[in-house]
Design a protein around this motif. Structure first.
Motif, mmCIF file in Angstrom:
data_model
loop_
_atom_site.group_PDB
_atom_site.id
_atom_site.type_symbol
_atom_site.label_atom_id
_atom_site.label_comp_id
_atom_site.label_asym_id
_atom_site.label_seq_id
_atom_site.Cartn_x
_atom_site.Cartn_y
_atom_site.Cartn_z
ATOM 1 N N GLN A 268 -0.503 10.753 -11.927
ATOM 2 C CA GLN A 268 -0.888 9.539 -11.240
ATOM 3 C C GLN A 268 -0.008 8.370 -11.664
ATOM 4 O O GLN A 268 0.358 8.252 -12.840
ATOM 5 C CB GLN A 268 -2.363 9.210 -11.496
ATOM 6 N N LEU B 30 -1.503 6.226 -7.003
ATOM 7 C CA LEU B 30 -0.956 7.211 -6.079
ATOM 8 C C LEU B 30 -0.751 8.500 -6.863
ATOM 9 O O LEU B 30 -0.396 8.474 -8.049
ATOM 10 C CB LEU B 30 0.344 6.721 -5.445
ATOM 11 N N THR B 31 -0.982 9.610 -6.215
ATOM 12 C CA THR B 31 -0.912 10.912 -6.874
ATOM 13 C C THR B 31 0.362 11.625 -6.474
ATOM 14 O O THR B 31 0.660 11.771 -5.279
ATOM 15 C CB THR B 31 -2.129 11.777 -6.508
ATOM 16 N N THR C 155 0.849 -1.197 0.000
ATOM 17 C CA THR C 155 0.000 0.000 0.000
ATOM 18 C C THR C 155 0.879 1.239 0.000
ATOM 19 O O THR C 155 1.350 1.677 1.060
ATOM 20 C CB THR C 155 -0.932 0.003 1.226
ATOM 21 N N GLU D 143 -1.035 7.615 -0.599
ATOM 22 C CA GLU D 143 -1.975 8.132 -1.596
ATOM 23 C C GLU D 143 -1.386 9.328 -2.325
ATOM 24 O O GLU D 143 -1.700 9.569 -3.486
ATOM 25 C CB GLU D 143 -3.291 8.522 -0.929
ATOM 26 N N HIS D 144 -0.532 10.115 -1.630
ATOM 27 C CA HIS D 144 0.048 11.309 -2.220
ATOM 28 C C HIS D 144 1.540 11.361 -1.913
ATOM 29 O O HIS D 144 1.970 10.982 -0.816
ATOM 30 C CB HIS D 144 -0.622 12.582 -1.669
#
Length: 405
Positions: free
Chosen positions: A119, A137-138, A62, A65-66
């Protein structure tokens, strides 16, 4: 191209991490990331963002996210019992930005690259079959020198180039055999002057096939092995091949002493013609050879190390350039979609370099011996060949098969 270095193992069988690095002198370059080693106590403050990814056949980890734009490095641990290949990819899988080609069970390596805003995702390909991709992920912001990404290449894309090169070699081998038999016939009738001329013709026929040597098995050593490492050097009984014949022709051997060498040379060439169809050509070898042909030329030909008396190592260098050009032409259809600018440069610069090498060939066909080059002449050739090698060094990684990337 004598005494070649052993071929590099396929990339996917090395536990190393790779990334595409920013342009170097305008050239996108695929390289190897530094492995984790000793570091100062506060190195965490300097480490690029990314975090840890613990992967197995049920998860690819995982990622955050950023992430901020710029250098990114994931510490990847393979918790499965099989090998894993990992990539940083665009969400649609159209481009890859970093890779770990072959991560063993229980091993940890960095998956590192430089990313600009957009992304991305991490993809895991396990040797047992599962292919997993993380959520996107960004990356926020902009980064100078960010990796542009490269289109992944399935194994099957190299099938056509490998076949084309094997067809080329198969068509050229009978000419090599004929030239070897001509040389042997010269020696049989005692015409050493003709043999010296025909030796060069046959030898260059072989050198133009340099990319195929890993498909030649033991024949490369018997046909073109140097005396380096032999028990008595050039006086070792049983030393055969082109360089043994060269030594004898330019060091006063008579025809009776030379005949066993040229007979064996012709016999080995004949056996190679018969054996080649049964030999395999690894797809990864072809892209390696396009660099290694001239790498060995720099090591053995330009400095005269492989000169056993004829003074023709520049002629060998010229033949090696021609062999490189042939491989490049065959690989062009798979290079162009990935780095058209590199291909255009190489297709322009290789013939230009060949012209500078052939400037040392006289109108009567004789060549300047490398030992007779001035310091300035040698430095110019050495510098230009070195620059070519830097560009050719991109190709093995650019064309490494990347299934499921």
């Amino acid at each position: 191209m004598p005494e070649r270095t052993p071929p590099t193992p396929p990339a996917r069988r090395r536990e190393t991490a790779r990334r595409l690095r920013p342009a170097l002198a305008g050239l996108a370059l695929l390289g190897t990331t530094a492995l984790v080693g000793s570091a100062p106590a506060d190195s965490s403050l300097l480490a690029p963002p990314g975090g840890r990814l613990r992967v197995d056949t049920s998860t690819c980890g995982t990622p955050p996210e950023h992430l901020p734009a710029g250098p990114v490095s994931f510490s990847v641990t393979n918790n499965s019992k099989v090998f894993a290949t990992l990539y940083v990819i665009s969400p649609d899988g159209g481009l890859a930005y970093a890779e770990i080609p072959w991560l063993g069970p229980g091993k940890t390596l960095p998956l590192a690259t430089t990313l600009t805003g957009g992304q991305y995702a991490v993809r895991c390909v396990f040797s047992s079959g599962p292919v997993l991709t993380t959520l996107p992920l960004t990356v926020v912001g902009k980064a100078s020198g960010a990796v542009a990404g490269y289109p992944p290449m399935p194994d099957k894309e190299m099938s056509a180039p490998v076949k084309a090169y094997r067809d080329y070699v198969k068509a050229a081998l009978p000419g090599l055999l004929a030239a070897a038999r001509t040389l042997d016939a010269d020696i049989a009738r005692g015409d050493l002057a003709a043999a010296r001329t025909d030796w060069l013709t046959a030898h260059l026929d072989y050198e133009r096939l340099g990319a195929a040597y890993n498909s030649f098995g033991d024949f490369d050593k018997s046909l073109n092995g140097m005396a380096n490492g032999l028990p008595q050097g050039v006086d070792t009984a049983g030393w055969t091949g082109f360089l043994a014949a060269e030594y004898g022709l330019w060091h006063g051997w008579d025809a009776d002493r030379l005949r066993p060498v040229t007979q064996q040379l012709a016999a080995d060439a004949d056996e190679l013609v018969q054996d080649f169809p049964s030999e395999d050509t690894d797809p990864g070898d072809l892209s390696l050879r396009v660099h290694e042909i001239l790498e060995n030329s720099l090591q053995f030909q330009l400095n005269g190390t492989a000169d056993y008396g004829s003074g023709t190592t520049l002629a060998t260098l010229d033949a090696n350039v021609q062999g490189t050009e042939k491989v490049l032409d065959i690989l062009a259809p798979v290079i162009r979609p990935r780095d058209p600018a590199l291909l255009d440069r190489l297709q322009r610069e290789l013939p230009d370099f060949e012209g500078k090498v052939t400037a040392y060939r006289a109108k009567d066909g004789s060549w300047t011996a490398s030992a007779n080059l001035t310091t300035a002449q040698r430095q110019r050739l050495d510098g230009e060949l070195g620059r070519l090698l830097e560009e050719l060094a991109v190709l093995p990684n650019l064309l490494t098969p990347r299934n499921h990337a």
